[in-house]
Design an enzyme around this catalytic site. Structure first.
Site, short mmCIF file in Angstrom:
data_model
loop_
_atom_site.label_atom_id
_atom_site.label_comp_id
_atom_site.label_asym_id
_atom_site.label_seq_id
_atom_site.Cartn_x
_atom_site.Cartn_y
_atom_site.Cartn_z
N SER A 1 1.02 -1.75 0.06
CA SER A 1 0.12 -0.14 0.16
C SER A 1 0.89 1.45 -0.12
O SER A 1 2.09 1.30 0.72
CB SER A 1 -0.88 -0.21 1.65
N TYR B 1 -2.94 -0.94 9.96
CA TYR B 1 -2.61 -1.20 8.97
C TYR B 1 -1.38 -0.14 8.25
O TYR B 1 -0.61 -1.09 7.70
CB TYR B 1 -4.17 -0.16 7.84
C1 BGC Z 1 -6.38 1.67 2.10
C2 BGC Z 1 -7.25 2.40 1.40
C3 BGC Z 1 -6.87 3.56 1.29
C4 BGC Z 1 -5.05 4.00 0.39
C5 BGC Z 1 -4.97 5.23 -0.15
C6 BGC Z 1 -4.75 1.49 0.66
O1 BGC Z 1 -4.17 0.92 1.40
O2 BGC Z 1 -6.28 0.05 1.90
O3 BGC Z 1 -8.28 2.28 2.48
O4 BGC Z 1 -8.10 4.52 1.06
O5 BGC Z 1 -4.71 3.23 1.21
O6 BGC Z 1 -4.91 5.50 1.48
#
Ligand code: BGC
Length: 290
Positions: free
Chosen positions: A175, A188
């Site tokens: 991410s 996260y």
């Molecule tokens: C998340 C999303 C988010 C995106 C950008 C992703 O890894 O799961 O919820 O919109 O990152 O912030």
């Protein structure tokens, strides 16, 4: 054919019309691929995309079987081979059983996409240990268990030059939050920061075995995980302040990057993170300030 845009507030954004044609060169024909979390969102698009590029696909899911079976049927309808297999990637026994079933079904695996991921958002002070453990369990431990199982199978088989010059390819779904700190999402962001160094460490370790390990790092992609960020015109406009390219990403934007990284066209690439984020990691606030 443009993918299926769900436009915020039901009206087309100026950018949906400009989505590129989605094509998948047939670069991974006959290579069995396993995609975790493939019943929806990025995982589903990736399973379908890899199939379009010629792969046989294991559609992993956890929970309701019907959406995963549907993905498998869509692949079969395109003339591909697919099987849906249930496994909670945070559980060692589930992952072991899934890989055994996959190898039993397709003979081996060449591509593993560790995509399964979730969010349990909370202000830091209120974050429960359960929220922390759940996110680390699926997003990080799940990637460890799947990458380890993939490594064992790739090393067992070695290079099969008829299909690929590599012994196997592991692609971690990371991410932008492996880089961008994210208030209210400490679990996260920690999991994705962990994925970054897991990926690089095993890329270094496995390169001599001709196993390539890379990450794709999506920005904001139109999927169920972040509906609140794009489903109303106000939210969408707010989101666009963070996206220099001024459109939300579509699941196919990610799937095409994965298909390319998995192919021999990317053979000299290992230990890399490919950001697919419309520029989200470019410090958009500095476009007008600083
Ligand atoms: C998340 C999303 C988010 C995106 C950008 C992703 O890894 O799961 O919820 O919109 O990152 O912030």
């Amino acid at each position: 054919m443009p993918n299926d845009p769900v436009t915020p507030g039901g009206s087309p954004t100026p950018y949906d019309a400009q989505l590129p044609e989605v094509t998948y060169p047939k670069t991974i024909v006959g290579q069995p691929a396993l995609v975790t979390g493939a019943a929806s969102g990025i995982g589903k698009a990736t399973a379908l995309g890899l199939a379009r590029a010629g792969a046989d696909v294991v559609v992993n899911y956890d929970g309701d079987a019907a959406p995963a079976e549907d993905v498998a049927h869509q692949i079969e309808a395109m003339g591909g081979r697919a099987i849906a297999i249930m496994a909670d990637v945070s559980k060692e026994d589930d992952v072991t059983a899934m890989f055994a079933k996959a190898v039993d079904h397709f003979g081996t695996l060449h591509i593993v996409v560790s995509n399964a991921g979730l969010q349990r958002d909370s202000p830091f002070e209120q974050m429960t240990l359960e929220q922390w453990n759940m996110v680390i369990g699926v997003n990080l431990t799940g990637q460890f268990l799947c990458a380890r199982a993939a490594t064992r199978e790739f090393k067992r088989r070695g290079v099969d030059a008829k299909l690929s010059v590599a012994a196997g390819k592991i692609i971690c779904m990371s991410s932008v939050h492996q880089e961008i700190p994210w208030a209210g999402h400490a679990n996260y962001a920690s999991s994705k920061g962990g994925v970054m160094l897991l990926m690089k460490s095993i890329a270094q370790e496995l390169a001599p075995h001709r196993i390539r390990v890379n990450s794709v790092a999506p920005g904001a992609i139109r999927t169920p995980i972040n509906t609140s960020a794009w489903s109303t015109p106000e939210a969408y406009a707010e989101l666009m302040r963070l996206v220099p390219y001024k459109r939300i990403g579509e699941p196919d934007d990610i799937a095409r990057a994965v298909a390319w990284l998995a192919s021999d066209a990317a053979d000299y690439i290992t230990g890399a993170t490919l950001f697919v984020d419309g520029g989200m990691t470019l410090y958009p606030g500095f476009a007008t300030g600083g």
